[in-house]
Design a protein around this motif. Sequence first.
Motif, PDB file in Angstrom:
ATOM      1  N   ILE A  76       5.514 -32.804 -15.611  1.00  0.00           N
ATOM      2  CA  ILE A  76       6.898 -33.621 -15.409  1.00  0.00           C
ATOM      3  C   ILE A  76       6.873 -34.489 -14.321  1.00  0.00           C
ATOM      4  N   PRO A  77       6.844 -35.787 -14.478  1.00  0.00           N
ATOM      5  CA  PRO A  77       6.784 -36.834 -13.557  1.00  0.00           C
ATOM      6  C   PRO A  77       7.882 -36.512 -12.292  1.00  0.00           C
ATOM      7  N   LEU A  78       7.482 -36.815 -11.022  1.00  0.00           N
ATOM      8  CA  LEU A  78       8.461 -36.624 -10.117  1.00  0.00           C
ATOM      9  C   LEU A  78       9.878 -36.995 -10.249  1.00  0.00           C
ATOM     10  N   LYS A  79       9.952 -38.244 -10.722  1.00  0.00           N
ATOM     11  CA  LYS A  79      11.412 -38.824 -10.635  1.00  0.00           C
ATOM     12  C   LYS A  79      12.147 -37.780 -11.836  1.00  0.00           C
ATOM     13  N   PHE A  80      11.610 -37.117 -12.928  1.00  0.00           N
ATOM     14  CA  PHE A  80      12.410 -36.460 -13.575  1.00  0.00           C
ATOM     15  C   PHE A  80      12.583 -35.008 -12.995  1.00  0.00           C
ATOM     16  N   ARG A  81      11.614 -34.511 -12.136  1.00  0.00           N
ATOM     17  CA  ARG A  81      11.893 -33.301 -11.423  1.00  0.00           C
ATOM     18  C   ARG A  81      12.923 -33.469 -10.621  1.00  0.00           C
ATOM     19  N   GLU A  82      13.210 -34.742  -9.686  1.00  0.00           N
ATOM     20  CA  GLU A  82      14.207 -35.038  -8.852  1.00  0.00           C
ATOM     21  C   GLU A  82      15.546 -35.037  -9.748  1.00  0.00           C
ATOM     22  N   LEU A  83      15.584 -35.683 -10.833  1.00  0.00           N
ATOM     23  CA  LEU A  83      16.692 -35.561 -11.654  1.00  0.00           C
ATOM     24  C   LEU A  83      17.362 -34.365 -11.990  1.00  0.00           C
ATOM     25  N   ILE A  84      16.170 -33.473 -12.305  1.00  0.00           N
ATOM     26  CA  ILE A  84      16.604 -31.978 -12.812  1.00  0.00           C
ATOM     27  C   ILE A  84      17.339 -31.620 -11.618  1.00  0.00           C
ATOM     28  N   ALA A  85      16.711 -31.461 -10.311  1.00  0.00           N
ATOM     29  CA  ALA A  85      17.055 -31.231  -9.246  1.00  0.00           C
ATOM     30  C   ALA A  85      18.570 -31.616  -8.971  1.00  0.00           C
ATOM     31  N   VAL A  86      18.724 -33.024  -9.043  1.00  0.00           N
ATOM     32  CA  VAL A  86      20.188 -33.519  -8.802  1.00  0.00           C
ATOM     33  C   VAL A  86      21.189 -32.657  -9.943  1.00  0.00           C
ATOM     34  N   ALA A  87      21.042 -32.529 -10.965  1.00  0.00           N
ATOM     35  CA  ALA A  87      21.857 -32.034 -12.136  1.00  0.00           C
ATOM     36  C   ALA A  87      21.885 -30.459 -11.609  1.00  0.00           C
ATOM     37  N   VAL A  88      21.001 -29.999 -11.269  1.00  0.00           N
ATOM     38  CA  VAL A  88      21.112 -28.323 -10.798  1.00  0.00           C
ATOM     39  C   VAL A  88      21.975 -28.436  -9.445  1.00  0.00           C
ATOM     40  N   GLY A  89      21.744 -29.230  -8.699  1.00  0.00           N
ATOM     41  CA  GLY A  89      22.575 -29.277  -7.498  1.00  0.00           C
ATOM     42  C   GLY A  89      24.026 -29.470  -7.790  1.00  0.00           C
ATOM     43  N   ILE A  90      24.288 -30.546  -8.789  1.00  0.00           N
ATOM     44  CA  ILE A  90      25.664 -30.640  -9.424  1.00  0.00           C
ATOM     45  C   ILE A  90      26.294 -29.376  -9.852  1.00  0.00           C
ATOM     46  N   THR A  91      25.394 -28.838 -10.681  1.00  0.00           N
ATOM     47  CA  THR A  91      25.983 -27.588 -11.340  1.00  0.00           C
ATOM     48  C   THR A  91      26.247 -26.343 -10.613  1.00  0.00           C
ATOM     49  N   THR A  92      25.238 -26.198  -9.429  1.00  0.00           N
ATOM     50  CA  THR A  92      25.585 -25.236  -8.393  1.00  0.00           C
ATOM     51  C   THR A  92      26.435 -25.801  -7.466  1.00  0.00           C
ATOM     52  N   GLN A  93      26.875 -26.976  -7.580  1.00  0.00           N
ATOM     53  CA  GLN A  93      27.733 -27.441  -6.316  1.00  0.00           C
ATOM     54  C   GLN A  93      27.156 -27.424  -4.897  1.00  0.00           C
ATOM     55  N   CYS A  94      26.049 -27.718  -4.883  1.00  0.00           N
ATOM     56  CA  CYS A  94      25.228 -27.713  -3.543  1.00  0.00           C
ATOM     57  C   CYS A  94      25.253 -28.956  -3.095  1.00  0.00           C
ATOM     58  N   VAL A  95      26.052 -29.351  -1.982  1.00  0.00           N
ATOM     59  CA  VAL A  95      26.078 -30.874  -1.528  1.00  0.00           C
ATOM     60  C   VAL A  95      24.759 -31.037  -0.674  1.00  0.00           C
ATOM     61  N   TYR A  96      24.136 -30.086  -0.114  1.00  0.00           N
ATOM     62  CA  TYR A  96      22.874 -30.462   0.448  1.00  0.00           C
ATOM     63  C   TYR A  96      21.738 -30.908  -0.749  1.00  0.00           C
ATOM     64  N   CYS A  97      21.750 -30.148  -1.838  1.00  0.00           N
ATOM     65  CA  CYS A  97      20.792 -30.471  -2.901  1.00  0.00           C
ATOM     66  C   CYS A  97      21.096 -31.903  -3.644  1.00  0.00           C
ATOM     67  N   ILE A  98      22.407 -32.014  -3.825  1.00  0.00           N
ATOM     68  CA  ILE A  98      22.833 -33.276  -4.252  1.00  0.00           C
ATOM     69  C   ILE A  98      22.393 -34.453  -3.222  1.00  0.00           C
ATOM     70  N   ASP A  99      22.541 -34.234  -1.961  1.00  0.00           N
ATOM     71  CA  ASP A  99      22.131 -35.378  -0.850  1.00  0.00           C
ATOM     72  C   ASP A  99      20.698 -35.533  -0.965  1.00  0.00           C
ATOM     73  N   THR A 100      19.940 -34.593  -0.889  1.00  0.00           N
ATOM     74  CA  THR A 100      18.601 -34.687  -0.795  1.00  0.00           C
ATOM     75  C   THR A 100      17.844 -35.211  -1.846  1.00  0.00           C
ATOM     76  N   HIS A 101      18.236 -34.608  -3.038  1.00  0.00           N
ATOM     77  CA  HIS A 101      17.464 -34.784  -4.297  1.00  0.00           C
ATOM     78  C   HIS A 101      18.016 -36.056  -4.980  1.00  0.00           C
ATOM     79  N   SER A 102      19.181 -36.696  -4.795  1.00  0.00           N
ATOM     80  CA  SER A 102      19.694 -37.975  -5.253  1.00  0.00           C
ATOM     81  C   SER A 102      18.740 -38.913  -4.475  1.00  0.00           C
ATOM     82  N   GLN A 103      18.602 -38.770  -3.226  1.00  0.00           N
ATOM     83  CA  GLN A 103      17.747 -39.860  -2.489  1.00  0.00           C
ATOM     84  C   GLN A 103      16.379 -39.857  -2.820  1.00  0.00           C
TER      85      GLN A 103
END
Length: 114
Positions: A43-70
């Motif tokens: 899975i290309p990095l961009k998509f892994r990071e987008l998965i991480a953004v979605a998971v961060g939003i789902t778990t409501q982890c502001v740290y994950c949303i911050d880091t993985h969005s960037q």
Amino acid sequence: MSDYFDREADRTYTRVYKNETPDILKAFAAFDETVFASEGRAIPLKFRELIAVAVGITTQCVYCIDTHSQRAVAAGATEQELAEAAWVATAIRAGGGFAHGRLAFKFGEAAHSH
């Protein structure tokens, strides 16, 4: 939770992990680096990071949303892709509510039989 979020100051508390459990921190860092390696994954990095953004939003982890969005943007993600990742997370959370709502009916039905 976001009221407590302080991007820079919160990172200073990593020292507790470094002092108390350096072996686990090292293993976690190596694992995380492997998961988000820029090359060598199916899975290309961009998509892994987008998965991480979605998971961060789902778990409501502001740290994950911050880091993985960037990181997603650095890997080439657009605002449209971030928006769609957010909607995927929203759909999954809503779907979870829908699916678990059925358990309320199931458990309520069980109460009638007692």
